[in-house]
Design a protein around this motif. Structure first.
Motif, short mmCIF file in Angstrom:
data_model
loop_
_atom_site.label_atom_id
_atom_site.label_comp_id
_atom_site.label_asym_id
_atom_site.label_seq_id
_atom_site.Cartn_x
_atom_site.Cartn_y
_atom_site.Cartn_z
N VAL A 21 0.84 -1.20 0.00
CA VAL A 21 0.00 0.00 0.00
C VAL A 21 0.88 1.25 0.00
CG1 VAL A 21 -1.68 1.33 1.34
CG2 VAL A 21 -1.99 -1.14 1.04
N ARG A 22 1.95 1.24 0.77
CA ARG A 22 2.85 2.39 0.80
C ARG A 22 3.48 2.62 -0.57
NH1 ARG A 22 2.82 6.90 2.06
NH2 ARG A 22 1.83 6.10 3.96
N ALA A 23 3.82 1.54 -1.27
CA ALA A 23 4.39 1.67 -2.62
C ALA A 23 3.40 2.32 -3.57
CB ALA A 23 4.82 0.31 -3.13
N ALA A 24 2.14 1.95 -3.46
CA ALA A 24 1.11 2.57 -4.31
C ALA A 24 0.98 4.05 -4.01
CB ALA A 24 -0.23 1.86 -4.12
N LEU A 25 0.95 4.40 -2.74
CA LEU A 25 0.81 5.81 -2.37
C LEU A 25 2.05 6.61 -2.77
CD1 LEU A 25 -0.88 5.42 1.14
CD2 LEU A 25 -1.97 5.98 -1.04
N ASP A 26 3.22 6.02 -2.59
CA ASP A 26 4.45 6.72 -2.97
C ASP A 26 4.52 6.93 -4.48
OD1 ASP A 26 5.23 6.84 -0.34
OD2 ASP A 26 6.66 5.19 -0.48
N SER A 27 4.06 5.95 -5.25
CA SER A 27 4.17 6.02 -6.71
C SER A 27 3.08 6.87 -7.34
CB SER A 27 4.13 4.61 -7.32
OG SER A 27 5.25 3.86 -6.93
N PHE A 28 1.85 6.78 -6.78
CA PHE A 28 0.70 7.37 -7.47
C PHE A 28 -0.12 8.34 -6.62
CE2 PHE A 28 1.40 3.06 -9.30
CZ PHE A 28 1.95 3.50 -10.50
N GLY A 29 0.23 8.45 -5.34
CA GLY A 29 -0.39 9.48 -4.50
C GLY A 29 -1.73 9.14 -3.92
N ARG A 30 -2.31 8.02 -4.29
CA ARG A 30 -3.64 7.67 -3.80
C ARG A 30 -3.90 6.19 -4.09
NH1 ARG A 30 -7.85 11.14 -6.92
NH2 ARG A 30 -9.32 9.49 -6.39
N LEU A 31 -4.99 5.67 -3.52
CA LEU A 31 -5.42 4.31 -3.81
C LEU A 31 -6.93 4.31 -3.96
CD1 LEU A 31 -4.86 1.29 -4.14
CD2 LEU A 31 -5.08 1.06 -1.65
N ASP A 32 -7.41 3.78 -5.08
CA ASP A 32 -8.84 3.76 -5.38
C ASP A 32 -9.43 2.36 -5.49
OD1 ASP A 32 -9.42 6.83 -6.34
OD2 ASP A 32 -7.41 6.17 -6.89
N VAL A 33 -8.62 1.40 -5.87
CA VAL A 33 -9.12 0.04 -6.11
C VAL A 33 -8.10 -0.96 -5.59
CG1 VAL A 33 -9.74 -1.67 -7.87
CG2 VAL A 33 -10.42 0.73 -8.17
N ARG A 64 -7.30 -4.82 5.10
CA ARG A 64 -7.08 -4.01 6.31
C ARG A 64 -6.05 -2.92 6.05
NH1 ARG A 64 -4.93 -7.37 11.29
NH2 ARG A 64 -3.12 -7.51 9.89
N ALA A 65 -4.98 -3.27 5.35
CA ALA A 65 -3.93 -2.27 5.07
C ALA A 65 -4.42 -1.19 4.13
CB ALA A 65 -2.71 -2.98 4.48
N ALA A 66 -5.33 -1.53 3.22
CA ALA A 66 -5.79 -0.57 2.21
C ALA A 66 -6.87 0.36 2.72
CB ALA A 66 -6.31 -1.33 0.99
N MET A 67 -7.55 0.00 3.78
CA MET A 67 -8.73 0.77 4.22
C MET A 67 -8.44 2.26 4.44
SD MET A 67 -11.47 -1.01 4.20
CE MET A 67 -11.99 -2.74 4.21
N PRO A 68 -7.38 2.63 5.15
CA PRO A 68 -7.18 4.07 5.39
C PRO A 68 -7.02 4.87 4.09
CG PRO A 68 -5.87 2.78 6.93
CD PRO A 68 -6.41 1.82 5.92
N ALA A 69 -6.31 4.32 3.11
CA ALA A 69 -6.13 5.03 1.85
C ALA A 69 -7.42 5.07 1.04
CB ALA A 69 -5.02 4.38 1.03
N LEU A 70 -8.17 3.97 1.03
CA LEU A 70 -9.44 3.95 0.30
C LEU A 70 -10.46 4.90 0.90
CD1 LEU A 70 -9.79 0.10 -0.28
CD2 LEU A 70 -9.32 1.82 -2.03
N GLY A 79 -13.05 7.33 -0.99
CA GLY A 79 -13.93 6.24 -1.37
C GLY A 79 -13.26 5.39 -2.43
N GLY A 80 -13.64 4.15 -2.51
CA GLY A 80 -13.02 3.27 -3.47
C GLY A 80 -13.68 1.91 -3.45
N ALA A 81 -13.00 0.93 -4.05
CA ALA A 81 -13.58 -0.40 -4.20
C ALA A 81 -12.55 -1.47 -3.93
CB ALA A 81 -14.15 -0.57 -5.61
N ILE A 82 -13.00 -2.53 -3.27
CA ILE A 82 -12.24 -3.75 -3.14
C ILE A 82 -13.00 -4.84 -3.90
CG2 ILE A 82 -11.42 -5.56 -1.57
CD1 ILE A 82 -11.11 -3.42 0.58
N VAL A 83 -12.29 -5.56 -4.74
CA VAL A 83 -12.88 -6.71 -5.44
C VAL A 83 -12.07 -7.94 -5.06
CG1 VAL A 83 -13.51 -7.72 -7.65
CG2 VAL A 83 -13.62 -5.24 -7.35
N ASN A 84 -12.73 -8.88 -4.42
CA ASN A 84 -12.09 -10.13 -4.02
C ASN A 84 -12.39 -11.20 -5.07
OD1 ASN A 84 -11.19 -9.01 -1.56
ND2 ASN A 84 -13.17 -9.42 -0.60
N ILE A 85 -11.38 -11.97 -5.43
CA ILE A 85 -11.59 -13.09 -6.34
C ILE A 85 -11.77 -14.34 -5.50
CG2 ILE A 85 -10.75 -14.34 -8.34
CD1 ILE A 85 -11.35 -11.32 -8.79
N ALA A 86 -13.02 -14.79 -5.42
CA ALA A 86 -13.36 -15.98 -4.63
C ALA A 86 -13.41 -17.19 -5.56
CB ALA A 86 -14.67 -15.77 -3.88
#
Length: 252
Positions: free
Chosen positions: A74-86, A123-129, A133-140
């Motif tokens: 998650v930190r790598a995503a924020l460092d590279s792109f500034g936000r997390l949406d999905v 759990r790690a992504a929740m604060p950034a999402l 607002g954003g989306a989590i898609v789980n592959i079940a």
């Protein structure tokens, strides 16, 4: 086609099969991508290919059984792109066996990779999402919805992902975080018919397809299109849904 300029998606298990197809589908929607997997060469090649075609992409090699990995990703995503949406929780493993045939080590490994990693990544992504607002898609799996013969650990791990999806959807709906799951059936990926190649593999896929109401196994793109839809604004009033993409197998 949606255009989410400036948005970022994480895809785990992105170096082959369904994960790679999802990465390409999200790139077509305009997301920057943080790709996660264990195969350095394949992950770097995918990131380079996407970047060459105009999609900002970075690859992070990670083993999701490592408890520190989700926060690093998650930190790598924020460092590279500034936000997390999905967040696409796609990484997983498959073993076959009845309860009697499944040793504790295999049970623990499958539950940790298929269920624990989804929990820890989410759990790690929740604060950034939560920021915008954003989306989590789980592959079940469709085996999360119906009983399965000879794959008890895998089926139970994916049923847990389905229930986790519903519980997290309720917990975070008011925060603007939508959480849904795709439940693929037999899909033509390296995981399916592993260790079988050539004509024998084609025969195996044909046999599996013959048992499916639509007459064929799925493709990674079949699953990716639904995952990308759930990640998009077009699914903006959907949360807690479990969507079979299985050619009708779970309805039979």
């Amino acid at each position: 086609m949606d255009q989410h300029h400036g948005t970022c998606a994480i895809v785990t298990g992105a170096t082959s099969g369904i994960g790679m197809a999802i990465a390409r589908a999200l790139a077509a929607q305009g997301h920057a991508l943080l790709l996660v997997g264990r195969r350095q060469a394949e992950g770097a090649a995918l990131a380079n290919s996407l970047t060459a075609h105009g999609t900002p992409a970075q690859f992070v090699r990670a083993d999701l059984s490592d408890r520190a990995a989700p926060d690093i990703i998650v930190r790598a995503a924020l460092d590279s792109f500034g936000r997390l949406d999905v967040l696409i929780n796609n990484a997983g493993a498959l073993i076959h066996g009845t309860a009697e045939e499944t040793p504790d080590d295999d049970w623990d490994r499958i539950m940790d990779v298929n269920t624990g990693a989804v929990f820890r990544m989410s759990r790690a992504a929740m604060p950034a999402l939560r920021v915008q607002g954003g989306a989590i898609v789980n592959i079940a799996s469709d085996w999360a919805l119906v009983g399965a013969r000879g794959a008890v650990a895998y089926a139970v791990s994916k049923a847990a992902v389905a229930q986790m999806t519903r519980c997290m959807a309720l917990d975070h709906a008011a925060e603007g975080i939508r959480i849904n799951a795709v439940c693929p059936g037999d899909t033509d990926t390296p995981m399916l018919a592993a260790g079988v190649s050539g004509a024998a593999r084609a025969d195996r896929l044909a046999a599996l397809g013959a048992a499916i109401p639509m007459g064929r196994v799925g493709t990674p793109e079949d699953v990716a299109r639904v995952a990308a839809f759930l990640a998009s604004d077009a699914a903006g009033y959907m949360t807690g849904a479990l969507i079979p993409v299985d050619g009708g197998a779970s309805a039979d």
